[in-house]
Design an enzyme around this catalytic site. Structure first.
Site, PDB file in Angstrom:
ATOM      1  N   GLY A 164       0.728  -1.027  -0.076  1.00  0.00           N
ATOM      2  CA  GLY A 164      -0.028   0.133   0.014  1.00  0.00           C
ATOM      3  C   GLY A 164       1.068   1.296  -0.141  1.00  0.00           C
ATOM      4  O   GLY A 164       2.189   1.340  -0.143  1.00  0.00           O
TER       5      GLY A 164
ATOM      6  N   HIS B   5      -8.308  14.944   2.765  1.00  0.00           N
ATOM      7  CA  HIS B   5      -7.300  13.950   2.341  1.00  0.00           C
ATOM      8  C   HIS B   5      -7.530  13.665   0.939  1.00  0.00           C
ATOM      9  O   HIS B   5      -8.514  14.239   0.257  1.00  0.00           O
ATOM     10  CB  HIS B   5      -7.746  12.646   3.107  1.00  0.00           C
ATOM     11  CG  HIS B   5      -7.265  12.823   4.422  1.00  0.00           C
ATOM     12  ND1 HIS B   5      -7.930  13.485   5.491  1.00  0.00           N
ATOM     13  CD2 HIS B   5      -6.090  12.110   5.052  1.00  0.00           C
ATOM     14  CE1 HIS B   5      -7.049  13.112   6.655  1.00  0.00           C
ATOM     15  NE2 HIS B   5      -6.120  12.495   6.310  1.00  0.00           N
TER      16      HIS B   5
ATOM     17  N   LYS C 263      -8.662   8.056  -0.024  1.00  0.00           N
ATOM     18  CA  LYS C 263      -9.017   7.438   1.355  1.00  0.00           C
ATOM     19  C   LYS C 263     -10.422   6.929   1.336  1.00  0.00           C
ATOM     20  O   LYS C 263     -11.321   7.643   1.159  1.00  0.00           O
ATOM     21  CB  LYS C 263      -8.904   8.736   2.257  1.00  0.00           C
ATOM     22  CG  LYS C 263      -8.895   8.518   3.647  1.00  0.00           C
ATOM     23  CD  LYS C 263      -8.331   9.531   4.705  1.00  0.00           C
ATOM     24  CE  LYS C 263      -8.606   9.235   6.025  1.00  0.00           C
ATOM     25  NZ  LYS C 263      -7.977   7.998   6.499  1.00  0.00           N
TER      26      LYS C 263
HETATM   27  P1  NAP Z   1      -3.551   1.757   0.881  1.00  0.00           P
HETATM   28  O1  NAP Z   1      -2.753   2.293  -0.224  1.00  0.00           O
HETATM   29  O2  NAP Z   1      -5.097   1.226   0.177  1.00  0.00           O
HETATM   30  O3  NAP Z   1      -2.892   0.450   1.378  1.00  0.00           O
HETATM   31  C1  NAP Z   1      -3.542  -0.830   1.948  1.00  0.00           C
HETATM   32  C2  NAP Z   1      -3.104  -2.008   1.674  1.00  0.00           C
HETATM   33  O4  NAP Z   1      -3.310  -3.082   2.792  1.00  0.00           O
HETATM   34  C3  NAP Z   1      -3.585  -2.249   0.235  1.00  0.00           C
HETATM   35  O5  NAP Z   1      -2.596  -2.766  -0.629  1.00  0.00           O
HETATM   36  C4  NAP Z   1      -4.552  -3.238   0.668  1.00  0.00           C
HETATM   37  O6  NAP Z   1      -4.866  -4.193  -0.236  1.00  0.00           O
HETATM   38  C5  NAP Z   1      -3.856  -4.017   2.056  1.00  0.00           C
HETATM   39  N1  NAP Z   1      -4.804  -5.018   2.735  1.00  0.00           N
HETATM   40  C6  NAP Z   1      -6.011  -4.709   3.027  1.00  0.00           C
HETATM   41  N2  NAP Z   1      -6.415  -5.629   3.728  1.00  0.00           N
HETATM   42  C7  NAP Z   1      -5.516  -6.246   4.303  1.00  0.00           C
HETATM   43  C8  NAP Z   1      -5.204  -7.396   5.063  1.00  0.00           C
HETATM   44  N3  NAP Z   1      -5.947  -8.061   5.770  1.00  0.00           N
HETATM   45  N4  NAP Z   1      -3.912  -7.950   5.088  1.00  0.00           N
HETATM   46  C9  NAP Z   1      -2.917  -7.422   4.246  1.00  0.00           C
HETATM   47  N5  NAP Z   1      -3.089  -6.423   3.662  1.00  0.00           N
HETATM   48  C10 NAP Z   1      -4.299  -6.056   3.430  1.00  0.00           C
HETATM   49  O7  NAP Z   1      -3.872   2.534   2.084  1.00  0.00           O
HETATM   50  P2  NAP Z   1      -2.797   3.766   2.568  1.00  0.00           P
HETATM   51  O8  NAP Z   1      -2.908   4.983   2.099  1.00  0.00           O
HETATM   52  O9  NAP Z   1      -1.581   2.976   2.642  1.00  0.00           O
HETATM   53  O10 NAP Z   1      -3.482   3.718   4.116  1.00  0.00           O
HETATM   54  C11 NAP Z   1      -3.427   2.459   4.817  1.00  0.00           C
HETATM   55  C12 NAP Z   1      -4.225   2.938   6.290  1.00  0.00           C
HETATM   56  O11 NAP Z   1      -3.194   3.561   6.978  1.00  0.00           O
HETATM   57  C13 NAP Z   1      -5.609   3.762   6.272  1.00  0.00           C
HETATM   58  O12 NAP Z   1      -6.257   3.076   7.072  1.00  0.00           O
HETATM   59  C14 NAP Z   1      -5.063   4.975   6.425  1.00  0.00           C
HETATM   60  O13 NAP Z   1      -6.212   5.963   6.789  1.00  0.00           O
HETATM   61  C15 NAP Z   1      -3.874   5.051   7.546  1.00  0.00           C
HETATM   62  N6  NAP Z   1      -2.982   5.885   7.393  1.00  0.00           N
HETATM   63  C16 NAP Z   1      -2.438   6.208   8.467  1.00  0.00           C
HETATM   64  C17 NAP Z   1      -1.567   7.257   9.062  1.00  0.00           C
HETATM   65  C18 NAP Z   1      -1.154   7.503  10.270  1.00  0.00           C
HETATM   66  O14 NAP Z   1      -0.379   8.323  10.490  1.00  0.00           O
HETATM   67  N7  NAP Z   1      -1.387   6.692  11.241  1.00  0.00           N
HETATM   68  C19 NAP Z   1      -1.116   7.926   7.775  1.00  0.00           C
HETATM   69  C20 NAP Z   1      -1.523   7.632   6.462  1.00  0.00           C
HETATM   70  C21 NAP Z   1      -2.509   6.636   6.456  1.00  0.00           C
HETATM   71  P3  NAP Z   1      -6.397  -4.158  -0.903  1.00  0.00           P
HETATM   72  O15 NAP Z   1      -6.474  -2.875  -1.900  1.00  0.00           O
HETATM   73  O16 NAP Z   1      -6.639  -5.286  -2.005  1.00  0.00           O
HETATM   74  O17 NAP Z   1      -7.490  -3.900   0.150  1.00  0.00           O
END
Ligand code: NAP
Length: 256
Positions: free
Chosen positions: A11, A145, A149
Site C-alpha cells: 500500500g 485527504h 482514502k
Molecule cells: P492503501 O494504499 O489502500 O494500502 C493498504 C494496503 O493494505 C492495500 O494494498 C490493501 O490491499 C492491503 N490490505 C487490505 N487488507 C489487508 C489484510 N487483511 N492484510 C494485508 N493487507 C491488507 O492505504 P494507505 O494509504 O497505505 O493507508 C493505509 C491505512 O493507514 C489507512 O487506514 C489510512 O487511513 C491509514 N493512514 C494512517 C496514517 C497515520 O499516520 N496513522 C497515515 C496515513 C494513512 P487491498 O487494496 O486489496 O485492500
C-alpha cells in the site's frame, strides 16, 4: 536487532514503512504481507509479499508487526498478532472505542502502539487544540485527504475531537438547532463537535481546527504534503515499543 514484519506492504503507507525499515539501524525486515502484489520481490532483499499473515508469523522469530492496511481488516490483524504474543504498531485508522476495549482485554503481556496520526506536527496540532479548548467557546474541524482514502471522517479528526472534548466546556456552545436543507451540510459529529471531510485529488493529509469565541477565531492547521511526514513517528514507535506497557493509543503518549 528488531525483526519487523510489515502488513499492508504494497500500500501507499506500507511501501514507505518498508523503505524505512530497510534503511533504519538495528531493524531487519523479515516479512511482508498484503492482499495485493503477491509474490512481488522487495528490492535488495530475498523477501516476497505473502498474503497470509498467520503463516508469516508462524514461521519466523518476530519482534514487531507494523500494520497499515484497511479499517475493515485491522481488528482481525490485531487479534492475529496479539494472539501470537508479538508486539504491534498500528497506523491503520477506523479503530473505535469498543475496539480499544477489546484490545485492552487481549493485549496481555504484549505491547501495542496505535496512532491515528504518526506525523509529529499533527500530534502537536492535537495537543495545541486540546489546550485551546479550555479558553474558547466552540470548535469545528475540517479534515482534507486524497481521494483514495476509504474512511471518513479521518482517525485524526476523531482523535482531535476526543481530546478537545476533554477540555471544552459544553455549556459554552451556543449553536442552535440548525435546519439542513441539504443532508450533511453541517458535517458529522463526534463528542458534539462538527467534523467536515473533504476528499480531493492532489491532497495528502490536512486538518484545520477552527475555534470560535466572542469576536474572534483561532485556527490551528497541519498539512502533510508527503507520506514521508509519517515516518519519524513510525520510527519513534519502533524505538519505544519495548518500553511501553500494554496498549498506548496516540503518539502524544510516547513523545518526551
Ligand atoms: P492503501 O494504499 O489502500 O494500502 C493498504 C494496503 O493494505 C492495500 O494494498 C490493501 O490491499 C492491503 N490490505 C487490505 N487488507 C489487508 C489484510 N487483511 N492484510 C494485508 N493487507 C491488507 O492505504 P494507505 O494509504 O497505505 O493507508 C493505509 C491505512 O493507514 C489507512 O487506514 C489510512 O487511513 C491509514 N493512514 C494512517 C496514517 C497515520 O499516520 N496513522 C497515515 C496515513 C494513512 P487491498 O487494496 O486489496 O485492500
Amino acid at each position: 536487532m528488531k525483526k519487523v514484519v510489515v502488513n499492508g506492504a504494497n500500500g501507499k503507507m506500507g511501501k514507505r514503512v518498508v523503505d524505512l525499515i530497510l534503511n533504519k539501524e538495528n531493524t531487519e525486515l523479515v516479512g511482508v504481507c498484503d492482499k495485493k502484489g503477491i509474490d512481488k520481490k522487495i528490492k535488495s532483499t530475498n523477501l516476497k509479499i505473502k498474503n497470509n499473515l498467520s503463516q508469516i508469523l508462524d514461521k519466523k522469530e518476530i519482534d514487531v508487526v507494523i500494520d497499515f492496511t484497511t479499517p475493515a481488516s485491522v481488528m482481525d490483524n490485531i487479534r492475529i498478532v496479539l494472539n501470537n504474543n508479538i508486539n504491534m504498531i498500528v497506523g491503520t485508522t477506523g479503530i473505535t472505542k469498543d475496539n480499544l476495549d477489546e484490545i485492552k482485554n487481549i493485549v496481555d503481556n504484549t505491547k501495542i502502539i496505535i496512532a491515528p496520526n504518526f506525523a509529529l506536527g499533527a500530534v502537536l496540532m492535537m495537543k495545541f487544540s486540546k489546550k485551546a479548548a479550555k479558553y474558547m467557546d466552540d470548535v469545528e474541524i475540517i479534515e482534507l485527504h486524497h481521494d483514495q482514502k476509504i474512511d471518513s471522517p479521518s482517525g485524526t479528526s476523531i482523535r482531535t475531537a476526543e481530546l478537545i472534548s476533554e477540555n471544552l466546556e459544553k455549556s459554552k456552545n451556543t449553536k442552535q438547532n440548525y435546519i439542513e436543507s441539504l443532508t450533511g451540510a453541517r458535517g458529522a459529529q463526534k463528542e458534539d463537535i462538527n467534523i467536515h471531510s473533504v476528499r480531493l485529488k492532489g491532497l495528502v493529509a490536512h486538518q484545520e481546527v477552527i475555534f470560535g469565541t466572542e469576536g474572534q477565531t483561532l485556527k490551528i492547521k497541519h498539512d502533510s504534503y508527503d507520506r514521508s511526514s509519517f515516518m519519524p513517528g513510525v520510527s519513534m514507535a519502533i524505538d519505544k515499543i519495548n518500553e511501553i506497557k500494554g496498549l498506548v493509543y496516540g503518539l502524544e503518549n510516547i513523545l518526551d
